[in-house]
Design an enzyme around this catalytic site. Structure first.
Site, PDB file in Angstrom:
ATOM      1  N   HIS A  92       0.861  -1.187   0.000  1.00 31.58           N
ATOM      2  CA  HIS A  92       0.000   0.000   0.000  1.00 31.58           C
ATOM      3  C   HIS A  92       0.893   1.232   0.000  1.00 31.58           C
ATOM      4  O   HIS A  92       2.005   1.194   0.513  1.00 31.58           O
ATOM      5  CB  HIS A  92      -0.872   0.004   1.259  1.00 31.58           C
ATOM      6  CG  HIS A  92      -2.154   0.764   1.095  1.00 31.58           C
ATOM      7  ND1 HIS A  92      -3.304   0.182   0.609  1.00 31.58           N
ATOM      8  CD2 HIS A  92      -2.458   2.062   1.328  1.00 31.58           C
ATOM      9  CE1 HIS A  92      -4.272   1.087   0.566  1.00 31.58           C
ATOM     10  NE2 HIS A  92      -3.777   2.243   1.007  1.00 31.58           N
ATOM     11  N   ASP A  96     -13.556   2.458   7.395  1.00 30.72           N
ATOM     12  CA  ASP A  96     -12.548   3.253   6.677  1.00 30.72           C
ATOM     13  C   ASP A  96     -13.141   3.830   5.403  1.00 30.72           C
ATOM     14  O   ASP A  96     -12.864   4.963   5.043  1.00 30.72           O
ATOM     15  CB  ASP A  96     -11.304   2.417   6.354  1.00 30.72           C
ATOM     16  CG  ASP A  96     -10.342   3.209   5.475  1.00 30.72           C
ATOM     17  OD1 ASP A  96      -9.889   4.283   5.936  1.00 30.72           O
ATOM     18  OD2 ASP A  96     -10.092   2.811   4.335  1.00 30.72           O
ATOM     19  N   ARG A 156     -13.039  12.345   5.178  1.00 32.69           N
ATOM     20  CA  ARG A 156     -11.785  13.092   5.331  1.00 32.69           C
ATOM     21  C   ARG A 156     -11.452  13.840   4.054  1.00 32.69           C
ATOM     22  O   ARG A 156     -10.978  14.978   4.077  1.00 32.69           O
ATOM     23  CB  ARG A 156     -10.629  12.139   5.679  1.00 32.69           C
ATOM     24  CG  ARG A 156     -10.674  11.643   7.112  1.00 32.69           C
ATOM     25  CD  ARG A 156      -9.763  10.448   7.290  1.00 32.69           C
ATOM     26  NE  ARG A 156      -8.391  10.739   6.950  1.00 32.69           N
ATOM     27  CZ  ARG A 156      -7.553   9.863   6.372  1.00 32.69           C
ATOM     28  NH1 ARG A 156      -7.954   8.634   6.079  1.00 32.69           N
ATOM     29  NH2 ARG A 156      -6.323  10.213   6.089  1.00 32.69           N
ATOM     30  N   SER A 187      -6.274   4.204   8.772  1.00 30.10           N
ATOM     31  CA  SER A 187      -6.945   3.941   7.494  1.00 30.10           C
ATOM     32  C   SER A 187      -6.225   2.814   6.751  1.00 30.10           C
ATOM     33  O   SER A 187      -6.842   1.831   6.318  1.00 30.10           O
ATOM     34  CB  SER A 187      -6.949   5.235   6.663  1.00 30.10           C
ATOM     35  OG  SER A 187      -7.226   4.974   5.315  1.00 30.10           O
ATOM     36  N   LYS A 192      -7.421  -1.498   6.651  1.00 27.70           N
ATOM     37  CA  LYS A 192      -7.692  -2.175   5.372  1.00 27.70           C
ATOM     38  C   LYS A 192      -6.781  -3.386   5.203  1.00 27.70           C
ATOM     39  O   LYS A 192      -7.197  -4.434   4.744  1.00 27.70           O
ATOM     40  CB  LYS A 192      -7.412  -1.223   4.200  1.00 27.70           C
ATOM     41  CG  LYS A 192      -8.521  -0.237   3.922  1.00 27.70           C
ATOM     42  CD  LYS A 192      -8.334   0.398   2.560  1.00 27.70           C
ATOM     43  CE  LYS A 192      -7.268   1.467   2.535  1.00 27.70           C
ATOM     44  NZ  LYS A 192      -7.704   2.779   2.975  1.00 27.70           N
TER      45      LYS A 192
HETATM   46  N1  URA Z   1      -4.116   5.770   1.760  1.00 32.08           N
HETATM   47  C1  URA Z   1      -5.114   5.286   2.539  1.00 32.08           C
HETATM   48  O1  URA Z   1      -5.603   4.181   2.332  1.00 32.08           O
HETATM   49  N2  URA Z   1      -5.542   6.040   3.558  1.00 32.08           N
HETATM   50  C2  URA Z   1      -5.032   7.242   3.827  1.00 32.08           C
HETATM   51  O2  URA Z   1      -5.458   7.857   4.761  1.00 32.08           O
HETATM   52  C3  URA Z   1      -4.005   7.750   3.007  1.00 32.08           C
HETATM   53  C4  URA Z   1      -3.553   6.988   1.964  1.00 32.08           C
END
Ligand code: URA
Length: 439
Positions: free
Chosen positions: A82, A161, A168, A183, A187
């Site tokens: 990620h 999320d 957000r 966040s 995930k």
């Molecule tokens: N990527 C994400 O999944 N969440 C964030 O808050 C920032 C980048």
């Protein structure tokens, strides 16, 4: 429990306990707490921060807000990747098929664009037919069948999320360490991989503007990973200028296809191979990072990664004729070159400004319900450190609206700065943090 008391407590810089955080997450996810109250708590968190314990509790409550996938029936090790966000960041489109081509199972749940940054889901969706919204069974079946699936957050995975992410994005509360850490890690925990490599971006086009902030974010995510039994490695990478040359959904897919055919922009190559080498290490496929990079390169050269990308797109109902003939991607009305007004060296290409200009053209959302125009964006012709002659092309603007095009043209001339002195290329990978130890 009362949400007003929870908001007031955070407003007054007091620490929230686990029950309060879990109450907020569950009640907001089920729609009992309205957006305006959630937004005010999120703003209080943004302004006053969270302790490590609060961040961990927030992450676990968000991860537990939906299902937690068990991928142990697929393999004992499933790796995920990620990014904390960037401009021109098409790394997942390249890296994940590349990793899957090495027989390492990949289960990837991606997000849509956030703020001025692009999202992998928007890029995947820009391939006609590609389905990012599939069932949990299909997700697992795909990984079992071809070793990879890339989807959006549509399953019942970390639904908290999903709601908070959109909130957000529309309340200027993205750039917060506890909110980003929770966040991302919620995930990752929910989507079932047990090894995680995180690209923590730093610089003008990232949410973390300096190395200190990025290290803090990285360490928090590694700690959360430890608690959740997910081995996590963070690679700190430069996001001062856009990654690669293309910014915009179809344009980035095209650049990813070119990369998979061996035409690799230097900075993108460095990021892909560094992250990939650590994914291989975590998957138990090689301890030696340089050797891993060599194996990654081999699978680019022999087209195994490209073929895996085709297989991925095909398996998710995407039309592979677009991958095989990228010129099929719908063309824009205008492609306008931006010319250098003087000779010199490129000193700065502010990634945030480029991201904002691409959004303005329609490549990203200004409001959460906005439709994206897959065809528009900016393709750079020069990178920081390159020498440029007067009247050489600095970039191409791809637009469908002439007025927007004119505005972006004027702005780009200011954003791409040319110096009379020679300028060094930007450093790409800053450091790797493993178990909170920097290498
Ligand atoms: N990527 C994400 O999944 N969440 C964030 O808050 C920032 C980048």
């Amino acid at each position: 429990m009362d949400i007003l008391e929870i908001i007031a407590k955070k407003r007054d810089k007091k620490e929230l306990d686990k029950e309060e955080i879990t109450f907020f997450v569950n009640e907001y996810t089920s729609g009992k707490i309205p957006d305006y109250q959630a937004a005010s708590l999120i703003m209080a968190i943004y302004l006053n921060g969270m302790t490590k314990e609060e961040t961990t509790n927030l992450t676990l409550a968000m991860a537990n807000s939906g299902d937690i996938l068990d991928l142990s029936k697929i393999a004992s090790t499933v790796v995920d990747k990620h990014s904390t966000g960037g401009v021109g960041d098409k790394v997942s489109l390249i890296l994940l098929p590349l990793i899957a081509s090495l027989e390492i199972p990949v289960a990837k749940m991606s997000g849509r664009g956030l703020g001025f940054t692009g999202g992998t889901v928007d890029k995947l969706k820009s391939i006609p037919g590609y389905e990012t919204e599939i069932s949990e069974e299909k997700f697992i079946e795909n990984i079992q069948k071809i070793g990879i699936s890339m989807i959006s957050q549509t399953l019942n995975l970390a639904p908290a999320d999903k709601k908070l992410y959109a909130l957000r994005d529309s309340t200027a509360t993205v750039e917060s360490i506890p909110l980003i850490a929770s966040s991302i890690m919620s995930k990752k925990i929910a989507s079932g991989a047990n090894k995680i490599v995180l690209d923590v971006t730093v610089g003008k086009g990232a949410f973390m503007k300096n190395i200190e902030q990025a290290e803090k974010l990285a360490k928090e995510m590694i700690e959360i990973g430890k608690l959740a039994n997910r081995e996590t490695v963070c690679v700190l990478t430069n996001m001062d200028e856009p990654l690669g040359y293309a910014v915009g959904n179809n344009l980035e897919v095209k650049e990813a296809i070119e990369f998979l055919k061996g035409n690799m922009p230097e900075d993108l190559k460095e990021v892909v191979f560094e992250l990939g080498a650590y994914m291989m290490k975590l998957a138990g496929k090689g301890e030696d990072i340089n050797n891993n990079k060599q194996l990654l390169l081999e699978n680019i050269v022999n087209y195994k990664a490209y073929n895996k990308f085709l297989e991925l797109v095909n398996n998710q109902n995407g039309d592979i004729s677009y991958i095989e003939n990228p010129e099929k991607f719908e063309n824009v009305k205008y492609i306008e070159p931006v010319y250098a007004e003087k000779s010199g060296s490129i000193e700065e290409i502010d990634a945030k400004k480029i991201g904002e200009l691409a959004c303005f053209l329609g490549a990203g959302r200004l409001k959460k319900e906005d439709e994206i125009d897959d065809t528009v964006g900016i393709v750079l012709n020069k990178k920081v450190g390159d020498v440029v002659e007067k009247n050489e092309v600095l970039a191409y603007i791809h637009a469908n609206d002439n007025i927007k095009l004119r505005n972006v043209l004027d702005e780009l001339k200011r954003v791409i700065k040319i110096s009379d002195k020679s300028v060094n290329k930007n450093r790409v990978v800053f450091s790797v943090i493993l178990n909170c130890m920097k290498t």
